[in-house]
Design an enzyme around this catalytic site. Structure first.
Site, short mmCIF file in Angstrom:
data_model
loop_
_atom_site.label_atom_id
_atom_site.label_comp_id
_atom_site.label_asym_id
_atom_site.label_seq_id
_atom_site.Cartn_x
_atom_site.Cartn_y
_atom_site.Cartn_z
N ALA A 59 0.83 -1.21 0.00
CA ALA A 59 0.00 0.00 0.00
C ALA A 59 0.86 1.26 0.00
CB ALA A 59 -0.93 -0.01 1.21
N ARG A 62 6.52 11.32 -9.83
CA ARG A 62 5.85 12.43 -10.53
C ARG A 62 6.54 13.76 -10.22
NH1 ARG A 62 1.08 9.91 -8.15
NH2 ARG A 62 0.22 8.41 -9.63
N SER A 88 1.23 -4.54 -4.53
CA SER A 88 0.27 -3.47 -4.76
C SER A 88 -1.16 -3.98 -4.92
CB SER A 88 0.67 -2.66 -6.01
OG SER A 88 -0.07 -1.45 -6.07
N CYS A 110 -7.63 -5.37 2.10
CA CYS A 110 -8.92 -5.22 2.76
C CYS A 110 -10.05 -5.83 1.94
CB CYS A 110 -9.22 -3.75 3.05
SG CYS A 110 -8.04 -2.98 4.18
N VAL A 147 14.57 -7.86 1.85
CA VAL A 147 15.69 -7.12 2.42
C VAL A 147 16.07 -7.76 3.74
CG1 VAL A 147 16.44 -4.90 3.35
CG2 VAL A 147 15.04 -4.98 1.27
N ASP A 207 1.55 0.08 8.21
CA ASP A 207 1.30 -0.81 9.34
C ASP A 207 2.50 -1.00 10.26
OD1 ASP A 207 -1.12 -1.11 8.12
OD2 ASP A 207 -1.06 -3.28 7.98
N ASN A 252 -2.03 4.86 2.53
CA ASN A 252 -2.03 5.60 1.28
C ASN A 252 -1.81 7.09 1.51
OD1 ASN A 252 -2.85 4.16 -1.47
ND2 ASN A 252 -3.72 2.99 0.21
N TYR A 302 -29.69 19.13 3.82
CA TYR A 302 -31.00 18.58 4.16
C TYR A 302 -31.94 18.53 2.96
CZ TYR A 302 -35.87 18.45 5.55
OH TYR A 302 -37.20 18.13 5.63
#
Length: 567
Positions: free
Chosen positions: A12, A23, A40, A44, A88, A292, A314, A437
């Site tokens: 993520a 970018r 990637s 969830c 790693v 995480d 993200n 409303y």
């Protein structure tokens, strides 16, 4: 000046940081390393793949325009060197290198970096019990695990499932097995309620009752001692009995993957989360971390917390991408917002529950309402239950949790309060918050305003409410001398008077002033109506007449029925 950025982790946060940075600095080089075969993806979404709502596993790894986010996608579309099945094994902060092992071949490479990003994620918490390695015992932590779970169920050899843990993933998996596959599902939970830590007991009871009505069984307050079977899982043994199961899902939380950071000498908290500042920098200014594997600041308590959510990862990834390119973006912290779909019911919340608030040192009170979520005269409406947590004295709002069949409607309320919580709103702020409303979408006095108004009445002492859980305790005590008055009209309250003579009494709220002589002054009086509105009016009437030991059941019969209290 071009840089070489190495990112450890590609689920993520890693891809978000990589793409944002590229970018901003297209001339720089990004190498993203992940030990899993696939990168990637939306973890969830795994319960929805198991349920069949997501038909193909690649849907969890695809973009909105149906391109699979594999290493070739990152190379060709994002100009990122993504390497899967590459772990790693060491970080040399002095030399500014990482040592990476290609798992299929065992080949090791030493890769230099100018900046390093740790997006190492988390791992499922393991129970220290026998049998967790038996065939048929699964965690829900990867696409490979998802495929294995669905394959075993689709093969037709599974009739019963035991799920250990009643958090978000555990309950979502329970829904998937019961709804799509029609399996016998039992959820085993150590605590005495489902969704522990994120809801109070009343909302928890309502959610549990809804799931029980859909066929899910619960074993609450039970500790798992072992998983047993001959060559494959057959049963789960608890301190109170056994649960037969041909498939077991372990869903008892996750722990941050911080071993690599700790070995590199980075600061890690006692609970295992990598420590970062508001710029997402670790104790080494050339190393960032997020997702995480890190701890973040709780903006309600001001204390550190652990919140493993893809949405947070993200947002942090974008912040890190900015800062890798020389920016100064900040991630100030979180208020702890969440939502989950449970069959036809949505549950959501933000901020603190009362129990969390009290542990953090707040003198907190919870206000519960169950009411119609839009104009009562509009033909399509549902009941929504909201609980607002506020601090006595300051009247600061600390959290909001709720349930409703109309999930989008509920999440709109929760998101509104979530946006306010960092600014320490008061009950009055929520009472007067402006919301859009129109009868098809809301009431003229929105339910969010209403729950804050109810909280104001309780904090000011004008209303004395008890929760459905407290009412259930009173009702279960056959020897209680509480005098229960149903404030609804006779067609609603009369049948219960006949069913429970001597315990249940019916005085419609509009008749109460003329029938005060029927209300005892020497007994505690409990007022009940359909949602709590008329019982509150009745409480005001009785207080004005000098009655002191009077309470109103928050949420009324709508909440009582939803929580499964049998009257």
């Amino acid at each position: 000046m071009p840089q070489q950025v190495v990112i450890i982790g590609g689920v993520a946060l890693g891809p978000k940081a990589a793409c944002r940075f590229k970018r901003l600095q297209p001339e720089s080089n990004v190498i993203m390393l992940d030990r899993s075969p696939r990168i990637s993806y939306g973890g969830c979404g795994i319960p929805y793949y198991v349920s069949g709502e997501v038909s193909d596993i690649t849907g969890l790894q695809s973009t909105a325009f149906h391109m699979v986010r594999d290493p070739e996608f990152f190379r060709d579309i994002k100009d990122v060197d993504a390497r899967s099945e590459t772990e790693v094994v060491a970080i040399d902060r002095t030399a500014k290198t990482v040592t990476a092992r290609h798992l299929p071949t065992g080949r090791q490479d030493v890769i230099p970096y100018d900046k390093l990003v740790m997006a190492t994620g988390s791992s499922p918490r393991k129970l220290p019990i026998a049998g967790i390695d038996l065939p048929g015992v699964h965690t829900v932590d990867s696409l490979e695990a998802a495929e294995a779970i669905k394959k075993s169920v689709a093969a037709g050899g599974v009739g019963s499932v035991a799920i250990i843990g009643s958090g978000f993933i555990g309950l979502e998996m329970a829904v998937a097995f019961a709804d799509m596959w029609g399996l016998d599902v039992t959820v085993i939970e150590l605590f005495d309620q489902i969704l522990p830590g994120v809801t109070g007991p009343t909302l928890s009871a309502m959610a549990r009752k809804h799931m029980e009505d859909k066929g899910v069984a619960f074993r609450l307050g039970e500790q798992v001692k072992a998983i047993e079977g001959e060559g494959k899982v057959e049963r789960v043994v608890t301190d109170k009995g056994e649960v037969e199961a041909e498939l077991v899902i372990l869903s008892v939380g996750v722990v941050p993957n911080s071993g690599l950071a700790k070995a590199a000498g980075l600061d890690v908290s006692p609970r295992g989360g990598v420590l970062v500042d508001e710029f997402m920098r670790t104790s080494d200014p050339d190393i960032y971390a997020g997702g995480d594997c890190v701890e973040v600041k709780n903006l309600v308590t001001g204390q550190p917390m652990y919140l493993p959510l893809g949405s947070m990862a993200n947002r942090q990834g974008r912040v890190i991408g900015d800062n890798l390119a020389g920016g100064a973006s900040r991630f100030e912290g979180v208020v702890g917002s969440w939502c989950v779909k449970l069959f036809d019911l949505a549950a959501a919340g933000t901020g603190l529950t009362q129990a969390q608030a009290e542990r953090a040192g707040f003198d907190a009170v919870t206000t519960h309402i169950t009411a119609i979520d839009r104009a009562h005269f509009y033909p399509e409406h549902e009941l929504m239950s909201l609980e607002l947590v506020a601090e006595r004295g300051t009247r600061r709002v600390l959290g909001l949790q709720g349930l409703c069949a109309m999930g989008d409607e509920l999440i709109g309320k929760v998101n509104t309060v979530a946006a306010m919580l960092p600014h320490k709103p008061t009950v009055a702020d929520v009472s007067n918050v402006e919301v859009a409303y129109s009868p098809p979408f809301a009431s003229a006095m929105d339910i969010l305003n209403t729950v804050a108004n109810a909280a104001d009445n309780i904090l000011s002492g004008q209303n004395k409410g008890i929760s459905v859980t407290e009412f259930a305790t009173i009702w279960a005590d056959a020897g209680s001398d509480a005098h229960i008055i149903d404030c609804r009209e006779n067609p609603q309250g009369g049948p219960l008077v006949e069913k429970h003579p001597g315990r249940w009494h019916n005085i419609p709220q509009g008749q109460l002033r003329g029938r005060l002589n029927e209300v005892p002054k020497d007994k505690p009086v409990v007022l009940m109506c359909n949602t709590g509105a008329r019982s509150y009016e009745a409480l005001v009437t009785l207080a004005d007449a000098g009655f002191q030991n009077v309470v109103s059941v928050e949420g009324g019969m709508a909440a009582v029925k939803a929580a499964g209290v049998d009257v």
